[in-house]
Design an enzyme around this catalytic site. Structure first.
Site, mmCIF file in Angstrom:
data_model
loop_
_atom_site.group_PDB
_atom_site.id
_atom_site.type_symbol
_atom_site.label_atom_id
_atom_site.label_comp_id
_atom_site.label_asym_id
_atom_site.label_seq_id
_atom_site.Cartn_x
_atom_site.Cartn_y
_atom_site.Cartn_z
ATOM 1 N N SER A 1 0.866 -1.173 0.000
ATOM 2 C CA SER A 1 0.000 0.000 0.000
ATOM 3 C C SER A 1 0.913 1.236 0.000
ATOM 4 C CB SER A 1 -0.927 -0.004 1.208
ATOM 5 O OG SER A 1 -0.171 0.036 2.378
ATOM 6 N N LYS B 1 10.354 -9.149 -9.776
ATOM 7 C CA LYS B 1 9.591 -10.297 -9.250
ATOM 8 C C LYS B 1 8.305 -9.895 -8.509
ATOM 9 C CE LYS B 1 11.309 -14.109 -9.389
ATOM 10 N NZ LYS B 1 11.383 -14.923 -10.608
ATOM 11 N N CYS C 1 -11.166 26.398 11.891
ATOM 12 C CA CYS C 1 -12.131 25.596 12.635
ATOM 13 C C CYS C 1 -11.775 25.579 14.124
ATOM 14 C CB CYS C 1 -12.237 24.204 12.019
ATOM 15 S SG CYS C 1 -13.852 23.461 12.359
ATOM 16 N N ARG D 1 -18.833 20.548 15.269
ATOM 17 C CA ARG D 1 -20.037 20.482 16.120
ATOM 18 C C ARG D 1 -20.295 21.789 16.842
ATOM 19 N NH1 ARG D 1 -17.993 15.429 17.298
ATOM 20 N NH2 ARG D 1 -19.325 13.915 16.240
ATOM 21 N N HIS E 1 -13.439 24.981 6.550
ATOM 22 C CA HIS E 1 -12.136 24.435 6.139
ATOM 23 C C HIS E 1 -11.807 24.871 4.710
ATOM 24 C CE1 HIS E 1 -11.382 21.631 9.480
ATOM 25 N NE2 HIS E 1 -12.692 21.562 9.554
ATOM 26 N N GLU F 1 -9.145 24.762 3.176
ATOM 27 C CA GLU F 1 -8.177 23.878 2.497
ATOM 28 C C GLU F 1 -8.841 22.877 1.560
ATOM 29 O OE1 GLU F 1 -8.894 23.915 5.713
ATOM 30 O OE2 GLU F 1 -8.667 21.955 6.689
#
Ligand code: GLN
Length: 552
Positions: free
Chosen positions: A16, A192, A382, A468, A516, A518
């Site tokens: 990953s 491989k 925020c 919130r 936000h 961004e």
């Protein structure tokens, strides 16, 4: 006749974190620049219905769309690379959401007594989600999360295997991203792992059409030919995906290798060559800036860089606008809490980003105070804005007990409080103010443009939210009397309003926003607040002055 829709499925092998999201986004950008109407989809193989409640520590940032959908950071990459696509809830789905829909339908009698199974019911649901999300586009690029070989992603791979038969072989392309490591001891690129990963994909019935090989160097022709031979593709269908300094270079390298040419050829799409001049100019600015600024980002030490992915990209975009390199200095708020303010002495600007939880709060408030009293450009986002309001209440309005209900439930001087309407809601997923909301920008204060208006140049904006708590109405006039200017507000249908932006007019640049910004910044269209903050940091040169005076 309607245009035939085309699909590109992007899978990943070996490891990953080899850059599947950026690779998919880069292909999206190249296709869009060729004039094709592109959309991007992310399928995530975990059971959470959405990533909203997942720890950013495990999963990186939660990216928010206009419609309030909480997605993972790959949607952020897509939004920054593909300019014209409007992403919604349909563009990102998880195994959890697929199962949730199928089980609900089963409970409602939707399967008429049939045995409900992974194949065909789960795979059908996956395909119908893909088709729905692709409805308005001519080309959909679909990224399969996880690594080939994981148990979790099997239903997704099975579904994309079906797509080739259902849509026609000429309309579906499988692109597999793998890793080709360079072994210093053997002085050799090792193929491989790629061979094994492709073997695994072929075992489940998918023959990749093109291979992207992540590597620290360009693959020579003989290595490409060897990989091709073992993986059943021509050598010129194997591409290098080399490590680059800036992620924005990736599509340019892909294009240099003719990847986009090969894609349109394989899918039978007639287009001209892409116009990459603006993108090239932007990359050039990132690589050869005219100066530099250092921004101190005050966060919890447990946060890691991917938590602030969009934020750091937005700062880079701000640097593009001002033609400077933005050095990001991550400062642990708990260190500041211990009184270690030296960490902030050499920065040109201070940014307190969004966040949740009490840890390190007092350090962040101390950082706000330092920026305010020293005249250092300050940007609070925020939680950062909420703490700026707390700091102002404590130190300018004589409210020594000022706080936020997030940390002091029931406190009597909570200048930041939970909205009345949310007080009784108990479902964790349902209490946040999420997605795009309108904000009215105050244009002038004392005859001069506000910082907010100077940045945006307009009085109506839309910005994305995920929080919130709100600035409380109870103490607002007290804060305003003492000089805190509310320069952005959201007018609610019931006539009340919410504070969206605050600033201190007498300060060189001090601005907090409840949203936000961004999430809306793009490399080709830097967000005005980030551009303006970086410019203020550059103009102040505070860090530079301190360094020269030897105080840093
Ligand atoms: N924790 C704060 C709230 O819930 C701020 C959230 C944020 O910064 N995204 O209101």
């Amino acid at each position: 006749m309607a245009k035939q829709k085309k699909y590109i499925f992007v899978t990943g092998g070996v490891l990953s974190s080899i850059g599947k999201g950026i690779a998919a986004a880069s292909m999206g950008m190249l296709m869009e620049q060729r004039g094709i109407k592109v959309t991007m989809i992310k399928m995530d193989p975990y059971l959470n219905v959405d990533p909203g409640t997942m720890s950013p520590f495990q999963h990186g940032e939660v990216f928010v769309l206009d419609d309030g959908t909480e997605t993972d950071l790959d949607l952020g990459h897509y939004s920054r690379f593909v300019q014209s696509a409007a992403f919604t809830r349909s563009n990102s789905f998880t195994t959890g959401r697929i199962y949730d829909a199928v089980i609900r339908r089963e409970r409602a009698g939707g399967y008429l007594g049939k045995t409900v199974q992974v194949i065909p019911h789960i795979t059908d649901e996956i395909k119908s989600n893909i088709r729905q999300a692709s409805a308005d586009a001519d080309l959909a690029i679909i990224e399969v999360g996880g690594t080939v070989g994981d148990i979790e992603s099997l239903p997704f791979l099975e579904a994309i295997r079906h797509m080739k038969f259902e849509e026609g072989a000429a309309n579906v392309l499988y692109i597999h991203l793998t890793l080709v490591p360079y072994m210093a001891a053997a002085q050799e690129l090792k193929t491989k792992p790629t061979q094994h990963s492709v073997k695994e994909l072929r075992e489940i019935g998918i023959q990749p059409d093109l291979l992207l090989c992540r590597s620290d160097r360009k693959l020579p022709k003989d290595v490409k030919d060897k990989i091709g031979l073992f993986c059943n593709v021509p050598g010129d269908h194997v591409f290098s995906a080399i490590d680059v300094k800036s992620i924005y270079e990736v599509p340019l390298y892909f294009s240099e290798e003719n990847l986009d040419e090969r894609i349109v050829e394989k899918l039978g799409i007639w287009t001209g060559r892409p116009d990459l001049s603006k993108w090239q100019a932007m990359v050039e600015k990132i690589k050869n800036p005219k100066g530099e600024v250092t921004i101190g980002i005050v966060g919890k030490y447990t946060d890691w860089r991917d938590t602030y992915k969009s934020l750091s990209e937005a700062l880079i975009h701000g640097g593009v606008a001002g033609n400077v390199r933005v050095n990001m200095q991550y400062v642990d708020s708990e260190e500041i809490e211990k009184g270690n303010l030296d960490l902030l002495r050499s920065v040109d600007g201070i940014l307190v980003p969004g966040g949740f939880g009490e840890r390190g709060i007092e350090g962040k408030i101390r950082a706000v105070e330092y920026a305010r009293t020293e005249g250092i450009p300050f940007f609070g986002i925020c939680l950062g804005m909420q703490l700026a309001v707390v700091e102002y209440a404590r130190n300018m309005c004589g409210m020594s007990g000022a706080g936020s209900a997030e940390f002091k439930p029931g406190g009597t001087e909570n200048v930041v409080d939970i909205m009345e309407s949310q007080k009784t809601v108990t479902d964790k997923g349902g209490t946040m103010r999420l997605g795009a909301y309108a904000c009215a920008v105050l244009s002038k204060y004392n005859g001069k443009p506000t910082r907010a208006f100077a940045a945006y140049g307009k009085e109506q904006i839309n910005e994305r939210h995920r929080h919130r708590f709100e600035v409380s109405d109870v103490f607002r006039s007290r804060l305003e009397e003492k000089g805190l200017l509310v320069s952005g507000r959201h007018k609610r249908s019931d006539g009340t309003e919410l504070v969206e932006m605050v600033e201190i007019p007498s300060h060189p640049w001090f601005l907090g926003c409840q949203f936000h910004p961004e999430f809306l910044s793009r490399p080709l269209v830097p967000h005005p607040l980030f551009a303006s903050f970086v410019k203020a940091a550059k103009d102040s040169g505070k860090g530079q002055q301190r360094k020269l005076k030897g105080i840093g």
